[in-house]
Write a protein that holds these residues in place. Structure first.
Motif, PDB file in Angstrom:
ATOM      1  N   ALA A  56       0.818  -1.211   0.000  1.00  0.00           N
ATOM      2  CA  ALA A  56       0.000   0.000   0.000  1.00  0.00           C
ATOM      3  C   ALA A  56       0.854   1.264   0.000  1.00  0.00           C
ATOM      4  CB  ALA A  56      -0.935  -0.010   1.207  1.00  0.00           C
ATOM      5  N   SER A  57       2.063   1.194  -0.535  1.00  0.00           N
ATOM      6  CA  SER A  57       2.948   2.361  -0.532  1.00  0.00           C
ATOM      7  C   SER A  57       2.515   3.377  -1.592  1.00  0.00           C
ATOM      8  CB  SER A  57       4.392   1.933  -0.768  1.00  0.00           C
ATOM      9  OG  SER A  57       4.540   1.396  -2.060  1.00  0.00           O
ATOM     10  N   PHE A  58       2.875   4.618  -1.374  1.00  0.00           N
ATOM     11  CA  PHE A  58       2.492   5.706  -2.266  1.00  0.00           C
ATOM     12  C   PHE A  58       3.013   5.486  -3.683  1.00  0.00           C
ATOM     13  CE2 PHE A  58       2.872   9.834  -4.290  1.00  0.00           C
ATOM     14  CZ  PHE A  58       1.605  10.351  -4.081  1.00  0.00           C
ATOM     15  N   ASP A  59       4.250   5.005  -3.819  1.00  0.00           N
ATOM     16  CA  ASP A  59       4.822   4.819  -5.154  1.00  0.00           C
ATOM     17  C   ASP A  59       4.122   3.728  -5.953  1.00  0.00           C
ATOM     18  OD1 ASP A  59       6.115   3.031  -3.270  1.00  0.00           O
ATOM     19  OD2 ASP A  59       7.542   2.520  -4.859  1.00  0.00           O
ATOM     20  N   GLU A  60       3.380   2.855  -5.294  1.00  0.00           N
ATOM     21  CA  GLU A  60       2.643   1.803  -5.993  1.00  0.00           C
ATOM     22  C   GLU A  60       1.179   2.169  -6.224  1.00  0.00           C
ATOM     23  OE1 GLU A  60       3.488  -2.325  -4.682  1.00  0.00           O
ATOM     24  OE2 GLU A  60       4.674  -1.292  -3.151  1.00  0.00           O
ATOM     25  N   ASP A 113      -3.335   4.679   2.294  1.00  0.00           N
ATOM     26  CA  ASP A 113      -4.338   4.243   3.280  1.00  0.00           C
ATOM     27  C   ASP A 113      -4.686   2.760   3.192  1.00  0.00           C
ATOM     28  OD1 ASP A 113      -5.884   4.176   0.983  1.00  0.00           O
ATOM     29  OD2 ASP A 113      -7.314   5.702   1.650  1.00  0.00           O
ATOM     30  N   GLY A 114      -4.278   2.080   2.111  1.00  0.00           N
ATOM     31  CA  GLY A 114      -4.531   0.651   1.984  1.00  0.00           C
ATOM     32  C   GLY A 114      -5.969   0.300   1.638  1.00  0.00           C
ATOM     33  N   LYS A 150       7.367  -4.280   1.655  1.00  0.00           N
ATOM     34  CA  LYS A 150       7.912  -4.144   0.305  1.00  0.00           C
ATOM     35  C   LYS A 150       9.029  -5.156   0.072  1.00  0.00           C
ATOM     36  CE  LYS A 150       7.702  -0.293  -1.674  1.00  0.00           C
ATOM     37  NZ  LYS A 150       7.711   0.900  -2.517  1.00  0.00           N
ATOM     38  N   THR A 151       9.801  -5.452   1.121  1.00  0.00           N
ATOM     39  CA  THR A 151      10.859  -6.463   1.016  1.00  0.00           C
ATOM     40  C   THR A 151      10.269  -7.813   0.612  1.00  0.00           C
ATOM     41  OG1 THR A 151      12.206  -5.338   2.662  1.00  0.00           O
ATOM     42  CG2 THR A 151      12.714  -7.655   2.256  1.00  0.00           C
ATOM     43  N   HIS A 158      -5.515   0.544  -6.830  1.00  0.00           N
ATOM     44  CA  HIS A 158      -4.123   0.115  -6.905  1.00  0.00           C
ATOM     45  C   HIS A 158      -3.590   0.449  -8.289  1.00  0.00           C
ATOM     46  CE1 HIS A 158      -1.726  -3.730  -7.892  1.00  0.00           C
ATOM     47  NE2 HIS A 158      -0.896  -2.787  -7.554  1.00  0.00           N
ATOM     48  N   GLY A 159      -2.558   1.216  -8.346  1.00  0.00           N
ATOM     49  CA  GLY A 159      -2.072   1.770  -9.596  1.00  0.00           C
ATOM     50  C   GLY A 159      -1.316   0.828 -10.493  1.00  0.00           C
TER      51      GLY A 159
END
Length: 125
Positions: free
Chosen positions: A21-25, A30-31, A84-85, A118-119
């Protein structure tokens, strides 16, 4: 059900990736998924060509399609992960996925192109 009615499992061969749920993805953090609920590791997957709420079995584990890629992808499933890992480590894998029919699914007879939350940034090696 009728005496001779039975269900043949639908099996798909799909490319599986992982996302967070990271901003770059996702363009936000907010998930919240395309279905309006919060993404949960071990439960949430994204798919553009399956109805929201559809259950899928991947490697013996049941997930729910709660999110979208948003690009009209076919034969792809993105598995939600908190880390992310872990998502990067998962990479890109070809999987046999069993789709479980949902009898009360409102989207079951519609076209599934959705401009989802989700982008579409998925991690693969």
């Amino acid at each position: 059900k009728h005496l001779f009615e039975f269900v043949i499992p639908m099996l798909l061969i799909v490319t599986c990736t992982a996302y967070t749920a990271s901003f770059d993805e996702c363009g936000k953090t907010d998930g919240i998924t395309a279905s309006g609920i919060k993404a949960v590791q071990g439960r949430t997957v994204a798919a553009d060509d399956l109805p929201l709420g559809t259950k899928v079995i991947i490697d013996g584990h049941t997930y729910t399609v709660d999110d979208r890629f948003g690009g009209g992808y076919k034969n792809r499933i993105d598995i939600y992960m908190d880390s992310k890992t872990d998502a990067v480590r998962f990479g890109r894998q070809i999987k046999v996925v069993q789709v479980i029919k949902e009898e009360n699914n409102a989207e079951s007879n519609t076209h599934f192109l959705h401009s989802g939350v989700h982008g579409g940034t998925s991690y693969s090696l």
